[in-house]
Design a protein around this motif. Structure first.
Motif, PDB file in Angstrom:
ATOM      1  N   GLN A   1      -5.407   3.368  -3.662  1.00  8.76           N
ATOM      2  CA  GLN A   1      -6.792   3.380  -3.173  1.00  8.76           C
ATOM      3  C   GLN A   1      -7.351   4.768  -2.891  1.00  8.76           C
ATOM      4  OE1 GLN A   1      -4.242   3.022  -1.258  1.00  8.76           O
ATOM      5  NE2 GLN A   1      -4.656   3.033   0.921  1.00  8.76           N
ATOM      6  N   LYS A   2      -6.635   5.827  -3.290  1.00  3.95           N
ATOM      7  CA  LYS A   2      -7.173   7.161  -3.038  1.00  3.95           C
ATOM      8  C   LYS A   2      -7.733   7.692  -4.359  1.00  3.95           C
ATOM      9  CE  LYS A   2      -5.141   6.809   1.179  1.00  3.95           C
ATOM     10  NZ  LYS A   2      -4.385   7.425   2.246  1.00  3.95           N
TER      11      LYS A   2
ATOM     12  N   PHE B   1       1.053  11.862   8.396  1.00  2.00           N
ATOM     13  CA  PHE B   1       1.935  11.203   7.437  1.00  2.00           C
ATOM     14  C   PHE B   1       3.360  11.740   7.491  1.00  2.00           C
ATOM     15  CE2 PHE B   1      -2.359  10.164   6.225  1.00  2.00           C
ATOM     16  CZ  PHE B   1      -2.246   8.785   6.289  1.00  2.00           C
TER      17      PHE B   1
ATOM     18  N   THR C   1       0.839  -1.211   0.000  1.00  2.00           N
ATOM     19  CA  THR C   1       0.000   0.000   0.000  1.00  2.00           C
ATOM     20  C   THR C   1       0.876   1.265   0.000  1.00  2.00           C
ATOM     21  OG1 THR C   1      -0.113   0.107   2.405  1.00  2.00           O
ATOM     22  CG2 THR C   1      -1.785  -1.246   1.289  1.00  2.00           C
ATOM     23  N   GLY C   2       0.251   2.412   0.076  1.00  5.62           N
ATOM     24  CA  GLY C   2       0.958   3.693   0.040  1.00  5.62           C
ATOM     25  C   GLY C   2       2.142   3.756   0.990  1.00  5.62           C
ATOM     26  N   SER C   3       1.994   3.199   2.164  1.00  3.61           N
ATOM     27  CA  SER C   3       3.090   3.226   3.142  1.00  3.61           C
ATOM     28  C   SER C   3       4.309   2.458   2.634  1.00  3.61           C
ATOM     29  CB  SER C   3       2.646   2.615   4.477  1.00  3.61           C
ATOM     30  OG  SER C   3       1.474   3.252   4.922  1.00  3.61           O
TER      31      SER C   3
ATOM     32  N   THR D   1      -2.542  11.170  -1.670  1.00  4.79           N
ATOM     33  CA  THR D   1      -3.918  11.665  -1.794  1.00  4.79           C
ATOM     34  C   THR D   1      -4.054  12.761  -2.855  1.00  4.79           C
ATOM     35  OG1 THR D   1      -4.544  10.943   0.398  1.00  4.79           O
ATOM     36  CG2 THR D   1      -5.791  12.767  -0.432  1.00  4.79           C
TER      37      THR D   1
ATOM     38  N   ASP E   1       5.267  12.946  -0.963  1.00  5.80           N
ATOM     39  CA  ASP E   1       4.166  12.002  -0.762  1.00  5.80           C
ATOM     40  C   ASP E   1       2.962  12.535  -1.528  1.00  5.80           C
ATOM     41  OD1 ASP E   1       1.634  11.096   0.305  1.00  5.80           O
ATOM     42  OD2 ASP E   1       2.695  10.248   2.021  1.00  5.80           O
TER      43      ASP E   1
ATOM     44  N   THR F   1      -3.630  13.960   4.270  1.00  6.52           N
ATOM     45  CA  THR F   1      -4.957  13.353   4.393  1.00  6.52           C
ATOM     46  C   THR F   1      -5.491  13.439   5.824  1.00  6.52           C
ATOM     47  OG1 THR F   1      -3.983  11.802   2.849  1.00  6.52           O
ATOM     48  CG2 THR F   1      -6.226  11.352   3.533  1.00  6.52           C
TER      49      THR F   1
HETATM   50  C1  LIG Z   1      -3.153   6.916   2.926  1.00  2.00           C
HETATM   51  C2  LIG Z   1      -1.874   7.653   2.974  1.00  2.00           C
HETATM   52  C3  LIG Z   1      -0.628   7.013   3.140  1.00  2.00           C
HETATM   53  C4  LIG Z   1      -0.512   5.560   3.446  1.00  2.00           C
HETATM   54  O1  LIG Z   1      -1.121   4.750   2.537  1.00  2.00           O
HETATM   55  P1  LIG Z   1      -1.614   3.284   2.973  1.00  2.00           P
HETATM   56  O2  LIG Z   1      -2.197   2.807   1.706  1.00  2.00           O
HETATM   57  O3  LIG Z   1      -2.604   3.456   4.081  1.00  2.00           O
HETATM   58  O4  LIG Z   1      -0.431   2.503   3.391  1.00  2.00           O
HETATM   59  C5  LIG Z   1       0.509   7.776   3.096  1.00  2.00           C
HETATM   60  N1  LIG Z   1       0.455   9.106   2.911  1.00  2.00           N
HETATM   61  C6  LIG Z   1      -0.701   9.764   2.771  1.00  2.00           C
HETATM   62  C7  LIG Z   1      -0.703  11.241   2.575  1.00  2.00           C
HETATM   63  C8  LIG Z   1      -1.905   9.055   2.806  1.00  2.00           C
HETATM   64  O5  LIG Z   1      -3.057   9.709   2.670  1.00  2.00           O
END
Ligand SMILES: *Cc1c(COP(=O)(O)O)cnc(C)c1O
Length: 393
Positions: A198-199, A97, A70-72, A176, A173, A148
């Motif tokens: 997923q955003k 974040f 995922t994003g992380s 979002t 980053d 976010t």
């Molecule tokens: C959601 C998010 C993440 C982390 O993404 P995950 O998919 O939850 O691991 C990192 N940075 C920002 C700004 C986010 O909104």
């Protein structure tokens, strides 16, 4: 053990901080037959995905690919590949974040130089310059484009020259922001950028697109120590996604199908049209919330189109409102995090979720629910203000 029922999740309207609603075409792509991760057909599809990612990131960077995770995982990949023990990293912390980045920098053995702003506010170029002046040899400046956790929108256009003058790389980053508002990696001089599926890409969670330019790749090639993660080592991942096609780990095939389809949808809509849609729906939502007497929480002039944070009025039960939205209207919105817990709601209008009907339904549902808790506002004011905003735009 008793038998477990067949899966039948409710069809939620996802207006939280992610995941967002997914287009049926993306779900269908995920349900198509698997091929092997070295099948010529899959290799072709990987190349198309990289091209489409360059298009959404607005970059020519050859190293542009989705990380499995995922994003992380995107965040961790960028930091773990760039950093060696003792490296200084200026991290902008104005929400959850930025804090997560600090944690990862420490785990990489790096030295975070924390630059703070109040939650909901953004950093000025002067503040970034001042933070860099406190460093001996800054290697990276890490900023969250779209926080976010607060709804704050960090301007990036004028940052790269300051960062580069100090000899550092700019890491952004864009989890979002990507595909919801402009992210111009090359034009803005961003060296390293990552996102999540997923955003605003409106794909299920599971992949983290990222892109690195030549300057960032040089830094990685000059490392004296091994990258402190086997799974996220870009040099090895690049050999699978590049010409060599060397097995590293089995690519999540169905997730890659999904991402390709989601990117095709972005391409069909066009970036500008997509950004305008996010802007219009955010402005209507903001007008509606304001008309209901709910103040927006992020700094004026720096509010995201993709996530709107709004103050919960005194005497209103945060948890009860969110439960009612879910149970009576099938709508999910997000709670506040950290210092904003119980103080704000976070309303995401990301990708497929960013529609006029969702805005109008949420405003109407929220008014009704607040009414049952004794909150007074002019009947229909939220929806009327949103309609007026749509008529304006
Ligand atoms: C959601 C998010 C993440 C982390 O993404 P995950 O998919 O939850 O691991 C990192 N940075 C920002 C700004 C986010 O909104």
């Amino acid at each position: 053990m008793a038998t477990v029922d067949e899966l039948a999740p409710p069809a939620r309207i996802l207006l939280g901080p992610g995941p967002s609603c997914v287009h049926p075409r993306v779900l269908k792509a995920m349900a198509t037959p698997l091929v092997g991760h070295l099948d010529p057909e899959f290799l072709r599809l990987m190349d198309e995905t990289k091209e489409l990612l360059r298009f959404v990131f607005q970059t020519q960077n050859s190293l542009t690919l989705p990380i499995s995770g995922t994003g992380s995982a995107g965040m961790e990949t960028c930091l773990v590949n760039l950093l060696e023990p003792g490296d200084e990293v200026v991290v902008g912390v104005n929400g959850v974040f930025g804090m997560r980045m600090v944690d990862i920098v420490e785990r990489c053995g790096g030295q975070p130089v924390i630059m703070e702003a109040p939650w909901g506010q953004v950093f000025s170029p002067e503040q970034i310059e001042a933070a860099l002046a406190c460093c001996r040899r800054p290697k990276v400046v890490a900023l969250v484009h779209a926080e976010t956790s607060t709804g704050a929108w960090q301007p990036l256009q004028d940052i790269a020259p300051i960062v580069h003058r100090a000899g550092a790389l700019l890491l952004v980053d864009a989890v979002t922001s990507l595909a919801g508002c402009p992210v111009e990696v090359d034009a803005w001089g961003i060296d390293v950028c990552y996102s999540g599926t997923q955003k605003c890409l409106s794909c299920p969670p599971g992949l983290a697109p990222l892109t690195l330019n030549q300057a960032a790749l040089e830094v990685i090639r000059k490392r004296k120590t091994k990258v402190r993660s086997w799974y996220l080592d870009l040099t090895m991942i690049e050999q699978y996604w590049g010409e060599e096609r060397v097995y590293h780990h089995t690519a999540p095939i169905s997730m890659n199908y999904a991402l390709r389809e989601a990117l095709r949808l972005v391409q069909e809509e066009g970036l500008d049209t997509r950004f305008r849609r996010h802007r219009r729906n955010h402005l209507a939502l903001a007008a509606g919330l304001t008309a209901l007497g709910l103040p927006l929480a992020a700094q004026e002039g720096y509010r995201l189109w993709t996530l709107t944070s709004v103050r919960i009025p005194d005497g209103i039960d945060d948890v009860r409102v969110r439960r009612q939205l879910l149970e009576q209207y099938n709508i999910e919105i997000g709670a506040g995090l950290g210092p904003l817990r119980g103080k704000v709601w976070r309303i995401g209008l990301m990708g497929e979720s960013s529609t006029r009907s969702n805005v109008l339904l949420l405003l109407s549902a929220l008014e009704e629910i607040l009414h049952t808790q004794g909150y007074r506002c002019p009947p229909g004011a939220g929806v009327a203000a949103a309609h007026a905003a749509y008529a304006d735009s």
